[in-house]
Design a protein around this motif. Structure first.
Motif, PDB file in Angstrom:
ATOM      1  N   ASN A  24       0.701  -1.121   0.073  1.00  0.00           N
ATOM      2  CA  ASN A  24      -0.206   0.049  -0.147  1.00  0.00           C
ATOM      3  C   ASN A  24       0.873   1.164   0.085  1.00  0.00           C
ATOM      4  OD1 ASN A  24      -2.412   1.529   0.372  1.00  0.00           O
ATOM      5  ND2 ASN A  24      -1.847   1.891   2.434  1.00  0.00           N
ATOM      6  N   GLN A  25       1.908   1.198   0.820  1.00  0.00           N
ATOM      7  CA  GLN A  25       2.701   2.507   0.894  1.00  0.00           C
ATOM      8  C   GLN A  25       3.501   2.533  -0.425  1.00  0.00           C
ATOM      9  OE1 GLN A  25       4.898   2.302   4.696  1.00  0.00           O
ATOM     10  NE2 GLN A  25       2.922   2.201   5.662  1.00  0.00           N
ATOM     11  N   ALA A  26       4.005   1.483  -0.936  1.00  0.00           N
ATOM     12  CA  ALA A  26       4.929   1.737  -2.370  1.00  0.00           C
ATOM     13  C   ALA A  26       3.841   2.122  -3.286  1.00  0.00           C
ATOM     14  CB  ALA A  26       5.224   0.186  -2.501  1.00  0.00           C
ATOM     15  N   LEU A  27       2.593   1.607  -3.405  1.00  0.00           N
ATOM     16  CA  LEU A  27       1.634   2.176  -4.153  1.00  0.00           C
ATOM     17  C   LEU A  27       1.238   3.673  -4.289  1.00  0.00           C
ATOM     18  CD1 LEU A  27      -0.764  -0.691  -4.995  1.00  0.00           C
ATOM     19  CD2 LEU A  27       1.265  -0.012  -6.175  1.00  0.00           C
ATOM     20  N   LEU A  28       1.258   4.119  -3.033  1.00  0.00           N
ATOM     21  CA  LEU A  28       0.994   5.444  -2.765  1.00  0.00           C
ATOM     22  C   LEU A  28       2.338   6.312  -3.248  1.00  0.00           C
ATOM     23  CD1 LEU A  28      -0.535   5.555   0.979  1.00  0.00           C
ATOM     24  CD2 LEU A  28      -1.665   6.119  -1.275  1.00  0.00           C
ATOM     25  N   THR A  29       3.278   5.964  -2.862  1.00  0.00           N
ATOM     26  CA  THR A  29       4.619   6.620  -3.558  1.00  0.00           C
ATOM     27  C   THR A  29       4.543   6.676  -5.020  1.00  0.00           C
ATOM     28  OG1 THR A  29       5.910   5.430  -1.815  1.00  0.00           O
ATOM     29  CG2 THR A  29       7.105   6.470  -3.720  1.00  0.00           C
ATOM     30  N   LEU A  30       4.068   5.656  -6.067  1.00  0.00           N
ATOM     31  CA  LEU A  30       3.920   5.897  -7.227  1.00  0.00           C
ATOM     32  C   LEU A  30       2.792   6.835  -7.760  1.00  0.00           C
ATOM     33  CD1 LEU A  30       3.713   2.006  -8.340  1.00  0.00           C
ATOM     34  CD2 LEU A  30       5.841   3.764  -8.270  1.00  0.00           C
ATOM     35  N   PHE A  31       1.623   6.806  -6.881  1.00  0.00           N
ATOM     36  CA  PHE A  31       0.452   7.614  -7.088  1.00  0.00           C
ATOM     37  C   PHE A  31       0.868   9.046  -6.698  1.00  0.00           C
ATOM     38  CE2 PHE A  31      -2.287   3.989  -6.081  1.00  0.00           C
ATOM     39  CZ  PHE A  31      -2.171   3.281  -7.582  1.00  0.00           C
ATOM     40  N   VAL A  32       1.633   9.406  -5.940  1.00  0.00           N
ATOM     41  CA  VAL A  32       2.246  10.789  -5.583  1.00  0.00           C
ATOM     42  C   VAL A  32       3.115  11.228  -6.324  1.00  0.00           C
ATOM     43  CG1 VAL A  32       3.021  12.143  -3.701  1.00  0.00           C
ATOM     44  CG2 VAL A  32       1.430  10.722  -2.967  1.00  0.00           C
ATOM     45  N   GLY A  33       4.286  10.406  -6.934  1.00  0.00           N
ATOM     46  CA  GLY A  33       5.268  10.744  -7.505  1.00  0.00           C
ATOM     47  C   GLY A  33       6.566  10.852  -6.651  1.00  0.00           C
TER      48      GLY A  33
END
Length: 323
Positions: A24-33
């Motif tokens: 979840n935290q890795a995907l949030l990193t992608l979505f935020v940039g």
């Protein structure tokens, strides 16, 4: 974006077992940039997770094993001499380094000297590199995931505060529960070569990053986030007792920025178009744990950054409106 996340998870589950919060935290990193630092002992699939994520998203992936003799040019690339068939002479030609990718895994980043670590600073912040006075733009989307091993610290070079602050999240990965570990052993000891459907691509991620920035945040949530960050700092020797006793330096402005951006992305992935206080609380540890620097007294008493973050959440009152 919520549907895209679900499709990414379906594909990741073909290879990755468990680790819900880490993914979840890795995907949030992608979505935020943003960029994230992943800390865990060897054998917890840190590299496999990032590599699989790149495969699922059909993005270019590069891995650099950081060692004491790694040079900045080994990351950014360098000019080399080549024959010029047109003139018969020689000319300097730029040979791009592994940083020219979409997802860069900086494996065991603390095993190389600060001079080489700093080669990533411009790439992480500006998405470009400068070599021999010339600047080269990196292809979007661009992410850096760095790993660290919390044991075997002899001969390592701790990341300077300026570089730590560039990481959106400090993600801690721990051993999985027994049932998940059993499933890991079962699935990794048989033939498993999945094919992935690229439901979300790099262009979608760039669009997601624009969408995240359009999510509105109420004034009470914005002020609460800022209060949380500012309370971690000593102001003219004043502040909560636990801050005065154990904190050397408080969180930076980037902490508040990433708390808000991460919370916006979290809200969208949960089907909401507004940020609430629960979003801020959920991301407080990964955003603040590497930005709240502890003093000698805290280290000698075994106090951790996570404990300080938990006390900050208790010390700063949530506005009564809870909007």
């Amino acid at each position: 974006m919520k549907a895209g996340r679900e499709q990414i998870l379906v594909e990741l589950r073909k290879k990755i077992i468990g680790q819900e919060e880490i993914i979840n935290q890795a995907l949030l990193t992608l979505f935020v940039g943003g960029n994230s630092l992943i800390v865990g002992v060897p054998g917890l699939a840190k590299t496999l997770l990032i590599q699989t994520m790149a495969q699922v998203l059909d993005l270019k992936f590069a891995r650099i094993q950081f060692t004491p003799d790694l040079m900045p040019s080994d990351i950014t690339g360098t000019d080399i001499i080549q024959d010029d068939p047109d003139t018969g002479g020689r000319k300097m030609v730029f040979a791009p380094g592994p940083v020219f990718t979409n997802i860069l895994l900086a494996d065991e980043i603390n095993r190389t000297p600060p001079k080489t670590q700093s080669a990533l600073l411009e790439a992480m912040q500006e998405h470009r590199v400068t070599v021999q006075g010339r600047t080269y733009q990196l292809q979007e989307p661009f992410y850096v995931f760095a790993t660290q091993n919390p044991i075997e610290l002899e001969g390592t070079y701790p990341l300077p505060e300026a570089q730590l602050d560039r990481f959106m999240f400090h993600i801690v990965i721990e051993h999985p529960p027994e049932d998940e570990e059993l499933e890991v052993v079962r699935t990794t000891t048989i033939t498993n070569n999945p094919t992935y459907n690229h439901a979300v691509t790099g262009a979608d991620l760039v669009a997601f990053q624009e969408l995240v920035r359009k999510v509105p945040v109420s004034e009470p949530v914005m002020r609460y986030t800022l209060d949380l960050v500012r309370t971690s700092r000593l102001k003219d020797g004043d502040g909560p007792e636990f801050v005065k006793k154990w904190v050397q330096y408080g969180a930076s402005v980037r902490a508040a920025q990433y708390l808000i951006l991460g919370s916006k992305a979290r809200a969208l992935t949960q089907g909401r178009y507004h940020v609430n206080f629960e979003d801020i609380h959920a991301l407080a540890r990964p955003v603040l744990r590497h930005r709240v620097l502890l003093n000698f007294h805290a280290e000698s008493e075994g106090v951790t950054s996570d404990q300080i973050v938990d006390q900050l959440l208790e010390a700063v009152p949530v506005p009564a409106s809870r909007m």
